[in-house]
Design an enzyme around this catalytic site. Sequence first.
Site, PDB file in Angstrom:
ATOM      1  CE  LYS A  20      -2.640   0.915   3.768  1.00 57.98           C
ATOM      2  NZ  LYS A  20      -2.283   2.225   4.359  1.00 57.98           N
ATOM      3  CB  SER A  21       3.761   2.324   2.052  1.00 56.67           C
ATOM      4  OG  SER A  21       3.157   2.245   3.305  1.00 56.67           O
ATOM      5  NE  ARG A  25       6.202   6.458   0.917  1.00 55.46           N
ATOM      6  CZ  ARG A  25       5.295   6.265   1.880  1.00 55.46           C
ATOM      7  NH1 ARG A  25       4.174   5.601   1.628  1.00 55.46           N
ATOM      8  NH2 ARG A  25       5.489   6.749   3.102  1.00 55.46           N
ATOM      9  N   GLY A 105      -4.773   8.114   5.488  1.00 55.94           N
ATOM     10  CA  GLY A 105      -3.848   9.071   6.094  1.00 55.94           C
ATOM     11  C   GLY A 105      -2.645   9.329   5.202  1.00 55.94           C
ATOM     12  NE  ARG A 133      -5.443   8.350  11.210  1.00 57.75           N
ATOM     13  CZ  ARG A 133      -4.801   7.537  10.377  1.00 57.75           C
ATOM     14  NH1 ARG A 133      -5.425   7.043   9.313  1.00 57.75           N
ATOM     15  NH2 ARG A 133      -3.546   7.228  10.587  1.00 57.75           N
ATOM     16  CG  ASP A 332       0.452  -0.002   9.482  1.00 56.32           C
ATOM     17  OD1 ASP A 332       0.165   0.808  10.376  1.00 56.32           O
ATOM     18  OD2 ASP A 332       0.717   0.342   8.315  1.00 56.32           O
ATOM     19  CE  LYS A 359      -0.352   4.140  13.021  1.00 58.17           C
ATOM     20  NZ  LYS A 359       0.436   4.854  12.009  1.00 58.17           N
ATOM     21  NE  ARG A 363      -5.122   0.062  13.062  1.00 58.59           N
ATOM     22  CZ  ARG A 363      -4.417   0.271  11.975  1.00 58.59           C
ATOM     23  NH1 ARG A 363      -3.097   0.274  12.043  1.00 58.59           N
ATOM     24  NH2 ARG A 363      -5.008   0.453  10.803  1.00 58.59           N
ATOM     25  NE  ARG A 404      -2.551  -1.959   8.074  1.00 63.17           N
ATOM     26  CZ  ARG A 404      -2.380  -2.531   6.886  1.00 63.17           C
ATOM     27  NH1 ARG A 404      -2.627  -3.816   6.720  1.00 63.17           N
ATOM     28  NH2 ARG A 404      -1.958  -1.843   5.850  1.00 63.17           N
TER      29      ARG A 404
HETATM   30  C1  S3P Z   1       2.443   4.848   6.290  1.00 62.39           C
HETATM   31  C2  S3P Z   1       3.004   5.201   7.486  1.00 62.39           C
HETATM   32  C3  S3P Z   1       2.501   4.740   8.790  1.00 62.39           C
HETATM   33  C4  S3P Z   1       1.550   3.552   8.629  1.00 62.39           C
HETATM   34  C5  S3P Z   1       0.554   3.760   7.527  1.00 62.39           C
HETATM   35  C6  S3P Z   1       1.278   3.948   6.217  1.00 62.39           C
HETATM   36  C7  S3P Z   1       3.035   5.360   5.045  1.00 62.39           C
HETATM   37  O1  S3P Z   1       1.806   5.791   9.404  1.00 62.39           O
HETATM   38  O2  S3P Z   1       0.869   3.312   9.838  1.00 62.39           O
HETATM   39  O3  S3P Z   1      -0.320   2.665   7.416  1.00 62.39           O
HETATM   40  O4  S3P Z   1       2.704   4.853   3.954  1.00 62.39           O
HETATM   41  O5  S3P Z   1       3.859   6.288   5.128  1.00 62.39           O
HETATM   42  P1  S3P Z   1       2.520   6.888  10.330  1.00 62.39           P
HETATM   43  O6  S3P Z   1       3.426   7.709   9.515  1.00 62.39           O
HETATM   44  O7  S3P Z   1       1.392   7.695  10.916  1.00 62.39           O
HETATM   45  O8  S3P Z   1       3.253   6.096  11.377  1.00 62.39           O
END
Ligand code: S3P
Length: 443
Positions: A20-21, A25, A105, A133, A332, A359, A363, A404
């Site tokens: 996902k991250s 990007r 987020g 958030r 996560d 989150k 959580r 999650r």
């Molecule tokens: C993420 C960073 C994390 C993670 C989120 C994805 C990212 O959050 O919990 O699911 O893709 O940069 P935080 O930066 O708030 O720790």
Amino acid sequence: MKKIERSGALRGTLTVPGDKSISHRSIMLGAIAEGDTYVRGFLKSAACLATIDCFRKMGIGIEERVGDRSHFLDAEENEPILVVHGSGLRGLKDPGVTLDAGNSGTTVRLLTGILAGQDFITTITGDESLRNRPMGRIIRPLNYMGVMCATVGGDEKLPMTIFGGQVHSIRYENHIASAQVKSCVLLAGLYADEPTFYTEPALSRNHTELMLGAFGGNLKVRERREGEGVTTILYPGTILKGQDVVVPGDISSAAYFLAAGLLIPGSEITLLGVGINETRDGILRVIRSMGGDLEVRDIRMEGREAVADITVRYSLLHSTTIGGDIIPTLIDEIPVIAVLASCADGITTIRDASELKVKETDRLAGIIANLRLMGIDVEETEDGMRIHGGLLHGARIDPRGDHRMAMAFTIAGLVASGTTTITDESCVDVSYPSFYEDLYHLE
Ligand code: S3P
């Protein structure tokens, strides 16, 4: 509503969906690069589709070409390849409407860094969870960079209006390890006049830095000195060029099947092509420390990301202690690690995990309440919990709209006696729309 019964042995091989991250990007950097970016393995989940939607609204062409082999010679006939037509660092267009990051987020926090450098004013909002958030964590450094971000009544919650334009470089030290905040500041730093220095207490996921480097960005991680945080330095002034991106399997999605394989007697599960970047692999270290039978094979590089095939087998687990620098590398996975701990022999301590309170839902509170419903003795602490290993019993679980939580407690339900009900499982779409199909494929 999903009913889960105790499962027999799970045996088989699975390729989990893209990370996902990294998927987020690939769209973002593709959009602000010059030329086209081709993405293989993109995660088509609600969170990443929200990112696509935001960039399309800002004039970026993003198309899916099924079976296109022009950049990946061995692409399957029915394999979707995303093409992002980049328009350069300052080429985004005023969307003219409020952008909606949905539940994501990562979308709002990273996108805000990019909007800081654009020549227009944008408003972003999100769903009810995201609107609750904290955004102060990105507003503060952006303010120092000379970028104004306004929220209603200054509550530092969405909707938020970003007044893009001039960006100044900063030296910023954050007391929390957050890849979203780090990425926001570094992306804004692309538009600054001088280098940006960002310090965090422990290294959070570094996908932005790795991908920026591949696209032509100039970054350095400073050697860490005793008692100091980790500093990443971004030097602006380079042009980003579109790239071919291969998205590895998401270790955060793999984590549910790792747990299922370890907890269900007779199981053996192999997961192919899982990203094992060292800023994400904490779950593997925890499984080993609990005595889990885990094999990591064929470690290879996909671009700048490490990938491997992983096999787990049913194991008798014992308790462990998790805290400090490892936390950002498994942030996560804590819901599913809590499920592992509830089946392990002894008391597992999780500390330094306060970030879980902000989150998709709180959580910490969710894990504690739901494990107790399933008959597990859990002590709440200020920044984590102590979980007494025991026997899980089926219960009615409300995942509180959090993907999650829904997936972690589905795994708990596979181990528990009796029936477990997940009251609303549709939230898994946020990161893993095919989660239940993949699970049934193994059953
Ligand atoms: C993420 C960073 C994390 C993670 C989120 C994805 C990212 O959050 O919990 O699911 O893709 O940069 P935080 O930066 O708030 O720790």
